[in-house]
Design an enzyme around this catalytic site. Structure first.
Site, PDB file in Angstrom:
ATOM      1  N   PRO A  31       0.843  -1.191   0.000  1.00  0.00           N
ATOM      2  CA  PRO A  31       0.000   0.000   0.000  1.00  0.00           C
ATOM      3  C   PRO A  31       0.884   1.249   0.000  1.00  0.00           C
ATOM      4  O   PRO A  31       1.739   1.393   0.864  1.00  0.00           O
ATOM      5  CB  PRO A  31      -0.788  -0.120   1.315  1.00  0.00           C
ATOM      6  N   MET A  32       0.704   2.125  -0.992  1.00  0.00           N
ATOM      7  CA  MET A  32       1.534   3.334  -1.086  1.00  0.00           C
ATOM      8  C   MET A  32       0.634   4.544  -1.311  1.00  0.00           C
ATOM      9  O   MET A  32      -0.153   4.556  -2.262  1.00  0.00           O
ATOM     10  CB  MET A  32       2.524   3.215  -2.248  1.00  0.00           C
ATOM     11  N   GLN A  86      -6.490  -1.594   2.211  1.00  0.00           N
ATOM     12  CA  GLN A  86      -5.918  -1.307   3.530  1.00  0.00           C
ATOM     13  C   GLN A  86      -6.641  -0.134   4.196  1.00  0.00           C
ATOM     14  O   GLN A  86      -6.848   0.910   3.569  1.00  0.00           O
ATOM     15  CB  GLN A  86      -4.429  -0.987   3.454  1.00  0.00           C
ATOM     16  N   CYS A 115       2.042   2.349  10.033  1.00  0.00           N
ATOM     17  CA  CYS A 115       2.387   3.689   9.552  1.00  0.00           C
ATOM     18  C   CYS A 115       2.954   4.531  10.707  1.00  0.00           C
ATOM     19  O   CYS A 115       2.272   4.747  11.712  1.00  0.00           O
ATOM     20  CB  CYS A 115       1.152   4.378   8.972  1.00  0.00           C
ATOM     21  N   ASN A 215       8.687  -7.385   4.777  1.00  0.00           N
ATOM     22  CA  ASN A 215       8.636  -6.070   4.138  1.00  0.00           C
ATOM     23  C   ASN A 215       9.803  -5.226   4.633  1.00  0.00           C
ATOM     24  O   ASN A 215      10.150  -5.259   5.802  1.00  0.00           O
ATOM     25  CB  ASN A 215       7.285  -5.414   4.475  1.00  0.00           C
ATOM     26  N   GLY A 216      10.398  -4.467   3.700  1.00  0.00           N
ATOM     27  CA  GLY A 216      11.471  -3.546   4.071  1.00  0.00           C
ATOM     28  C   GLY A 216      12.705  -3.704   3.203  1.00  0.00           C
ATOM     29  O   GLY A 216      13.336  -4.770   3.209  1.00  0.00           O
ATOM     30  N   ASP A 217      13.038  -2.653   2.427  1.00  0.00           N
ATOM     31  CA  ASP A 217      14.272  -2.585   1.633  1.00  0.00           C
ATOM     32  C   ASP A 217      14.434  -3.711   0.617  1.00  0.00           C
ATOM     33  O   ASP A 217      15.546  -4.196   0.401  1.00  0.00           O
ATOM     34  CB  ASP A 217      15.496  -2.535   2.552  1.00  0.00           C
ATOM     35  N   ALA A 239       7.579  -1.836  -1.932  1.00  0.00           N
ATOM     36  CA  ALA A 239       7.015  -0.505  -2.189  1.00  0.00           C
ATOM     37  C   ALA A 239       7.921   0.233  -3.177  1.00  0.00           C
ATOM     38  O   ALA A 239       7.710   0.170  -4.386  1.00  0.00           O
ATOM     39  CB  ALA A 239       6.875   0.270  -0.878  1.00  0.00           C
ATOM     40  N   ARG A 240       8.960   0.911  -2.661  1.00  0.00           N
ATOM     41  CA  ARG A 240       9.792   1.759  -3.537  1.00  0.00           C
ATOM     42  C   ARG A 240      10.486   0.973  -4.650  1.00  0.00           C
ATOM     43  O   ARG A 240      10.706   1.510  -5.734  1.00  0.00           O
ATOM     44  CB  ARG A 240      10.824   2.504  -2.688  1.00  0.00           C
TER      45      ARG A 240
END
Length: 316
Positions: A31-32, A86, A115, A215-217, A239-240
């Site tokens: 979710p972004m 979400q 968040c 999740n993460g990097d 995400a990114r």
């Protein structure tokens, strides 16, 4: 846009849990805010993304306002499945009401417990919920009890505590309440750019019997494979990395020109606002353009100027 939703009802519901039962690592678009909307979800699904989330929607606004529903949520009946919506929520009944509205048009909801933005925490949303395990448990249980559809998933996305025992306790309470899976961003609320604690995600995975998503990097398919090896997680959420390369799950190391062409076609078809259309291209072309090219491209101010540039430089 609720106008699309009557058609979306006709789209066959998918059970997201089937993805986790497949034995393959589930590849997920995070979710972004502003970015994980219908047009972008349509793009990443063309490139091996298994499951997509909407941007976070404040449940209370969504329940209260038809205008909020129209602006915050758009789907279609062709291919935007499986889809997870979400929500930010802090009251069980409000989350249930939002889930009931969305249920005919999506395959599950996710409660945002991760968040770290100040406004969210101040409102009682997001990452502050990791310190309220009983409330999280209550919210999950309420949705489970009120949605009369076994295939509709209820998941949560969390950050970790400094004391990991507290995170494991939270996860086990959520599991007892009937949560479908848990996505773990491997940083604490205070951490922003510090290394992700993949060892913590592994510990959580070993403590649970439901699927865990890491999740993460994660910026490349190789990263995703490495994180799976490190954590044994059942899925990876990006995400990114997907903003920079929407084709990463299909194994591309940088955005292919075909993907840029696909984005132009999809965005124009969906009537994507110029700023969003342009920003996605800026992310996608970051690794494949020179500093000078970026200076020129990033100040373009109309769709026609962007299309001319892409045609001149990439034959798109």
């Amino acid at each position: 846009m609720i106008g699309d939703l009557t058609e979306a009802k006709e789209c066959r519901r998918k059970d997201p849990m089937d993805l986790f039962r497949s034995g393959q690592v589930v590849k997920i678009c995070a979710p972004m805010v502003r970015y994980s909307k219908l047009a972008f979800r349509t793009l990443v699904r063309k490139y091996s993304c298994d499951l997509c989330y909407t941007p976070m929607i404040v449940a209370a606004d969504f329940v209260r306002s038809a205008k909020a529903r129209d602006s915050e949520f758009t789907t279609n009946k062709v291919g935007d499945r499986p889809l997870i919506v979400q929500f930010a929520a802090k009251e069980a009944q409000v989350l249930c009401d939002a889930a009931c509205i969305i249920c005919p048009f999506a395959d599950g909801i996710d409660l945002n417990c991760g968040c770290p933005q100040r406004w969210a925490m101040a409102e009682g949303y997001g990452a502050c919920l990791i310190n309220k395990p009983e409330l999280v448990k209550d919210m999950v249980r309420h949705v489970r009890n009120q949605i009369n559809n076994a295939k509709f998933s209820v998941s949560i996305k969390i950050r970790i505590h400094e004391d990991l025992k507290r995170t494991v306790d939270l996860c086990q309470k959520a599991e007892a309440a009937g949560v479908s899976w848990i996505t773990v961003h491997g940083r604490s609320i205070e951490e922003r750019h510090q290394p992700v604690h993949y060892d913590a995600i592994k510990t959580i995975k070993q403590s649970m019997s439901i699927p865990i998503v890491a999740n993460g990097d994660i910026k490349t398919l190789k990263d995703a494979e490495n994180v799976h090896q490190l954590t044994q997680a059942d899925g990876v959420m990006v995400a990114r990395g997907l903003l920079a390369n929407p084709a990463m799950f299909a194994g591309y190391e940088e955005t292919p020109v075909k993907c840029i062409q696909d984005w132009v076609d999809i965005a124009l078809e969906h009537g994507t606002p110029f700023t969003c259309f342009h920003h996605h291209l800026m992310y996608m072309m970051e690794r494949i353009t020179s500093k000078q090219e970026k200076k020129v491209f990033n100040i373009l101010s109309s769709t026609s100027a962007v299309l001319d540039y892409l045609n001149d430089h990439y034959g798109v």
